[in-house]
Design a protein around this motif. Structure first.
Motif, mmCIF file in Angstrom:
data_model
loop_
_atom_site.group_PDB
_atom_site.id
_atom_site.type_symbol
_atom_site.label_atom_id
_atom_site.label_comp_id
_atom_site.label_asym_id
_atom_site.label_seq_id
_atom_site.Cartn_x
_atom_site.Cartn_y
_atom_site.Cartn_z
ATOM 1 N N ARG A 307 21.106 -21.730 -45.945
ATOM 2 C CA ARG A 307 20.186 -20.704 -45.442
ATOM 3 C C ARG A 307 18.722 -21.019 -45.753
ATOM 4 N NH1 ARG A 307 22.898 -15.944 -44.025
ATOM 5 N NH2 ARG A 307 25.117 -15.949 -44.581
ATOM 6 N N GLN A 308 18.402 -22.314 -45.911
ATOM 7 C CA GLN A 308 17.021 -22.696 -46.189
ATOM 8 C C GLN A 308 16.739 -24.092 -45.659
ATOM 9 O OE1 GLN A 308 16.981 -22.291 -50.479
ATOM 10 N NE2 GLN A 308 15.855 -20.361 -50.378
ATOM 11 N N VAL A 309 15.459 -24.360 -45.389
ATOM 12 C CA VAL A 309 14.970 -25.688 -45.067
ATOM 13 C C VAL A 309 13.857 -26.010 -46.054
ATOM 14 C CG1 VAL A 309 13.801 -27.132 -43.370
ATOM 15 C CG2 VAL A 309 15.573 -25.543 -42.624
ATOM 16 N N LEU A 310 13.994 -27.137 -46.764
ATOM 17 C CA LEU A 310 13.022 -27.527 -47.768
ATOM 18 C C LEU A 310 12.274 -28.763 -47.300
ATOM 19 C CD1 LEU A 310 11.834 -27.086 -50.612
ATOM 20 C CD2 LEU A 310 13.645 -28.589 -51.495
ATOM 21 N N GLY A 317 4.262 -34.233 -54.102
ATOM 22 C CA GLY A 317 5.266 -33.353 -54.686
ATOM 23 C C GLY A 317 5.226 -31.940 -54.147
ATOM 24 N N HIS A 318 4.351 -31.675 -53.177
ATOM 25 C CA HIS A 318 4.239 -30.327 -52.612
ATOM 26 C C HIS A 318 5.488 -30.006 -51.780
ATOM 27 C CE1 HIS A 318 2.916 -27.343 -49.533
ATOM 28 N NE2 HIS A 318 2.392 -26.781 -50.617
ATOM 29 N N GLN A 319 5.966 -28.764 -51.891
ATOM 30 C CA GLN A 319 7.175 -28.344 -51.186
ATOM 31 C C GLN A 319 6.929 -27.043 -50.430
ATOM 32 O OE1 GLN A 319 10.214 -28.159 -54.266
ATOM 33 N NE2 GLN A 319 10.906 -30.231 -53.768
ATOM 34 N N GLN A 320 7.569 -26.941 -49.272
ATOM 35 C CA GLN A 320 7.560 -25.714 -48.470
ATOM 36 C C GLN A 320 8.999 -25.303 -48.203
ATOM 37 O OE1 GLN A 320 4.591 -27.045 -45.264
ATOM 38 N NE2 GLN A 320 4.317 -24.818 -45.297
ATOM 39 N N LEU A 321 9.276 -24.022 -48.350
ATOM 40 C CA LEU A 321 10.628 -23.508 -48.172
ATOM 41 C C LEU A 321 10.647 -22.524 -47.013
ATOM 42 C CD1 LEU A 321 13.415 -23.804 -49.541
ATOM 43 C CD2 LEU A 321 12.889 -21.725 -50.837
ATOM 44 N N PHE A 322 11.515 -22.775 -46.032
ATOM 45 C CA PHE A 322 11.662 -21.909 -44.866
ATOM 46 C C PHE A 322 13.039 -21.253 -44.914
ATOM 47 C CE2 PHE A 322 8.732 -25.263 -43.768
ATOM 48 C CZ PHE A 322 7.707 -24.624 -43.092
ATOM 49 N N GLY A 323 13.058 -19.941 -44.882
ATOM 50 C CA GLY A 323 14.320 -19.211 -44.909
ATOM 51 C C GLY A 323 14.965 -19.149 -43.530
ATOM 52 N N GLN A 357 2.602 -22.226 -41.970
ATOM 53 C CA GLN A 357 2.997 -22.037 -43.350
ATOM 54 C C GLN A 357 4.324 -21.283 -43.399
ATOM 55 O OE1 GLN A 357 1.326 -23.370 -45.931
ATOM 56 N NE2 GLN A 357 -0.124 -24.252 -44.450
ATOM 57 N N SER A 358 5.079 -21.537 -44.444
ATOM 58 C CA SER A 358 6.392 -20.895 -44.550
ATOM 59 C C SER A 358 6.280 -19.378 -44.690
ATOM 60 C CB SER A 358 7.140 -21.475 -45.753
ATOM 61 O OG SER A 358 6.394 -21.286 -46.951
ATOM 62 N N GLN A 359 5.127 -18.895 -45.182
ATOM 63 C CA GLN A 359 4.969 -17.443 -45.330
ATOM 64 C C GLN A 359 4.657 -16.762 -43.999
ATOM 65 O OE1 GLN A 359 3.263 -19.721 -47.040
ATOM 66 N NE2 GLN A 359 4.174 -19.626 -49.100
ATOM 67 N N CYS A 360 4.196 -17.545 -43.012
ATOM 68 C CA CYS A 360 3.858 -16.951 -41.718
ATOM 69 C C CYS A 360 5.114 -16.645 -40.920
ATOM 70 C CB CYS A 360 2.950 -17.896 -40.942
ATOM 71 S SG CYS A 360 1.395 -18.268 -41.787
ATOM 72 N N LYS A 361 4.954 -15.788 -39.900
ATOM 73 C CA LYS A 361 6.093 -15.388 -39.091
ATOM 74 C C LYS A 361 6.290 -16.267 -37.862
ATOM 75 C CE LYS A 361 5.855 -10.509 -40.422
ATOM 76 N NZ LYS A 361 5.756 -9.092 -39.921
ATOM 77 N N GLY A 362 5.292 -17.019 -37.442
ATOM 78 C CA GLY A 362 5.392 -17.762 -36.194
ATOM 79 C C GLY A 362 5.777 -19.217 -36.361
ATOM 80 N N TRP A 363 6.524 -19.568 -37.425
ATOM 81 C CA TRP A 363 6.866 -20.973 -37.637
ATOM 82 C C TRP A 363 8.058 -21.429 -36.794
ATOM 83 C CZ3 TRP A 363 11.809 -21.473 -39.346
ATOM 84 C CH2 TRP A 363 12.369 -20.419 -40.067
ATOM 85 N N LYS A 364 8.850 -20.497 -36.278
ATOM 86 C CA LYS A 364 9.991 -20.875 -35.444
ATOM 87 C C LYS A 364 9.512 -21.032 -34.002
ATOM 88 C CE LYS A 364 14.055 -19.328 -36.468
ATOM 89 N NZ LYS A 364 15.303 -18.540 -36.622
ATOM 90 N N ALA A 365 9.517 -22.291 -33.506
ATOM 91 C CA ALA A 365 8.904 -22.593 -32.216
ATOM 92 C C ALA A 365 9.822 -22.325 -31.039
ATOM 93 C CB ALA A 365 8.436 -24.052 -32.193
ATOM 94 N N MET A 366 11.109 -22.627 -31.164
ATOM 95 C CA MET A 366 12.037 -22.452 -30.048
ATOM 96 C C MET A 366 13.439 -22.260 -30.582
ATOM 97 S SD MET A 366 13.071 -26.183 -28.694
ATOM 98 C CE MET A 366 14.598 -25.377 -28.302
ATOM 99 N N ARG A 367 14.364 -21.870 -29.661
ATOM 100 C CA ARG A 367 15.726 -21.578 -30.084
ATOM 101 C C ARG A 367 16.709 -21.905 -28.976
ATOM 102 N NH1 ARG A 367 19.479 -17.530 -29.719
ATOM 103 N NH2 ARG A 367 20.791 -17.175 -31.555
ATOM 104 N N LEU A 368 17.804 -22.613 -29.343
ATOM 105 C CA LEU A 368 18.943 -22.871 -28.464
ATOM 106 C C LEU A 368 20.200 -22.375 -29.162
ATOM 107 C CD1 LEU A 368 18.055 -26.571 -27.515
ATOM 108 C CD2 LEU A 368 17.549 -24.526 -26.168
ATOM 109 N N SER A 369 21.308 -22.352 -28.436
ATOM 110 C CA SER A 369 22.519 -21.796 -29.037
ATOM 111 C C SER A 369 23.769 -22.538 -28.582
ATOM 112 C CB SER A 369 22.649 -20.311 -28.684
ATOM 113 O OG SER A 369 23.808 -19.761 -29.278
ATOM 114 N N HIS A 370 24.637 -22.887 -29.558
ATOM 115 C CA HIS A 370 25.986 -23.390 -29.321
ATOM 116 C C HIS A 370 26.986 -22.342 -29.787
ATOM 117 C CE1 HIS A 370 25.876 -27.914 -28.420
ATOM 118 N NE2 HIS A 370 24.640 -27.480 -28.273
#
Length: 496
Positions: A307-310, A317-323, A357-370
């Motif tokens: 449930r995360q992307v690191l 050494g900088h890290q960003q975590l996307f839920g 940034q991971s804190q922003c809401k618009g980081w998900k650019a597109m979506r497909l589904s299987h």
């Protein structure tokens, strides 16, 4: 009357000790009478034959389908099915299916030995040349069809592996092979007989017909932890490192390790590697990983977690975590666009905008589904299309501009395994190894199944082959073909 009854009872008891329940087919009355018992040895001999289920024969004959039994058309008798293995009667649905699968594999192995094969009906070498001369095929179509024909006619040969420890080759088994960008080296994960794993790099510069030979360079870097994901990383130069994601054990956390290719001495003599640094990052157990060649995420790699992307920068050494809403099982960075594509256990495919940034809401650019868990995502060169495979055996080509499925590739077999997808756009083919251990090759142009290659060994979930394909195996001067690693052997399918 009493004497006759006593003798008949005596015969009844003698037969009951020697036989097990069975049904006899009476041709004259077309009935099946219940008899008394057959010995375990007789049952074993019946199991040695290639059986077929009663449901498969019911359509072509008058044999009824009896629950709990299967009818052998060769012996013309019913045999009892057990829910699990039993020493007295090892005949189960699983054993019948296994024998039918092995019989099909052996037939395909014999067919695969034939030198003359046709990828498409009506298209052979002479007909292609004739149609081109008559103007029915342009240069692009002729080149594509000729390449498909050569793929369908590849011939198998065993590769001789040279190693500093030849005795280990007889006991160790290949887990996976992964070719680098130039297709002149293979990184391998090898399961050791005593337990654990070891890594090696195979140099393909001597992979030539008629006696293909490769050199294996090993490193005594063992691990008892399972390797979940592997990819080549370009830190110092192109493919200078290997990125490994390993599972955690008990209180030991998982980790992502950057293993320098220079640790495998002389694996690539053309490149003088500086002594590389072995970097390790403690992370939760990762399902997938990907190295970035995008300038927006230079010297970065991504790991797909539960449930995360690191996203990690190796230098700073900088890290960003996307839920996310599901486990991330597959990843790939785009090169032209600042996007990271992810495939999830829920069947969702989405892209992360690397500029957000991971804190922003618009980081998900597109979506497909299987409809099932996505195990592999591959971006095509122009980055307008994406290919994905899932645990339902579906392989789809998606248009990223319209988010619609362009075509589907039929025949792939997968029920629950984590299986990769290989897309070779320059050669115009798509390749995948199924859970049934068959390697299938499709045309990227129209999803036509060009060839099905059986495994050299009986199908088993522990012996799923790992493959690598290129038009230049061994580097710039290399030849086209397919490499297949299964158990302790490496096979080379070369063009004629």
């Amino acid at each position: 009357m009493y004497k006759g009854s006593w003798q008949s009872g005596r015969r009844y008891r003698r037969r009951s000790h020697q036989q097990s329940p069975w049904f006899r087919h009476c041709a004259s009355s077309e009935r099946y009478n219940t008899g008394i018992s057959q010995s375990p040895q007789d049952s074993g001999r019946g199991n040695d034959e290639s059986p077929s289920t009663s449901s498969s024969t019911a359509g072509s004959s008058s044999v009824p389908d009896l629950p709990g039994y299967y009818f052998d058309p060769e012996k013309k008798r019913y045999f009892r099915l057990l829910p699990g293995h039993n020493n007295c009667n090892p005949l189960t649905k699983e054993s019948i299916q296994q024998k039918e699968t092995e019989k099909k594999r052996l037939q395909l192995v014999e067919e695969d030995k034939q030198k003359k094969k046709v990828a498409r009906m009506g298209f052979n070498a002479s007909s292609l040349l004739r149609k081109r001369q008559l103007g029915f095929l342009n240069d692009i179509s002729y080149s594509r069809l000729a390449h498909e024909l050569r793929v369908s006619c590849m011939q198998k040969g065993k590769v001789h592996i040279q190693s500093s420890d030849p005795s280990a080759l007889a006991s160790d088994q290949f887990n996976l092979i992964l070719a680098n960008t130039n297709r002149d080296r293979l990184f391998t994960v090898i399961d050791v007989k005593v337990g654990g794993s070891k890594y090696s790099i195979i140099n393909l510069s001597r992979l030539r017909i008629p006696s293909p030979t490769v050199r294996m360079y090993e490193n005594l870097y063992f691990t008892n932890r399972k390797v979940n994901s592997v990819c080549w990383a370009s830190l110092n130069h192109l493919d200078s490192h290997i990125l490994l994601c390993r599972m955690g054990i008990a209180k030991t956390p998982g980790c992502a390790t950057l293993l320098p290719a220079s640790l495998f001495a002389h694996s690539h003599p053309a490149v003088e590697d500086r002594p590389g640094m072995l970097c390790s990052f403690q992370i939760p157990s990762a399902w997938s990983c990907a190295w970035s060649l995008n300038t927006q995420a230079n010297n970065c790699f991504s790991t797909g977690l539960s449930r995360q992307v690191l996203l990690t920068n190796v230098v700073t050494g900088h890290q960003q975590l996307f839920g996310t809403s599901s486990d991330v099982l597959a990843q790939q960075f785009a090169v032209l666009a600042p996007l990271l594509f992810n495939g999830c256990r829920s069947g969702e495919i989405f892209a992360i905008d690397l500029r957000s940034q991971s804190q922003c809401k618009g980081w998900k650019a597109m979506r497909l589904s299987h409809d099932s868990a996505v195990t592999s995502v591959q971006i095509l060169q122009e980055e307008q299309c994406l290919m994905a495979s899932d645990m339902a055996g579906k392989i789809k080509l998606w248009d990223l501009r319209t988010t619609k499925c362009l075509r589907q590739f039929e025949g792939h077999v997968n029920e629950y395994a984590y299986l990769p997808l290989h897309v070779h756009e320059e050669e115009g083919i798509v390749m995948a190894v199924g859970q049934d251990c068959y390697t299938r090759i499709w045309s990227l142009h129209d999803a036509h199944l060009l060839r099905t290659i059986p495994s050299p060994y009986p199908a088993s979930k522990e012996d799923i082959p790992s493959v690598a394909f290129s038009s230049q195996l061994g580097g710039f001067r290399g030849g086209p073909g397919l490499l297949m690693a299964v158990r302790k052997d490496l096979y080379y399918f070369s063009y004629n």
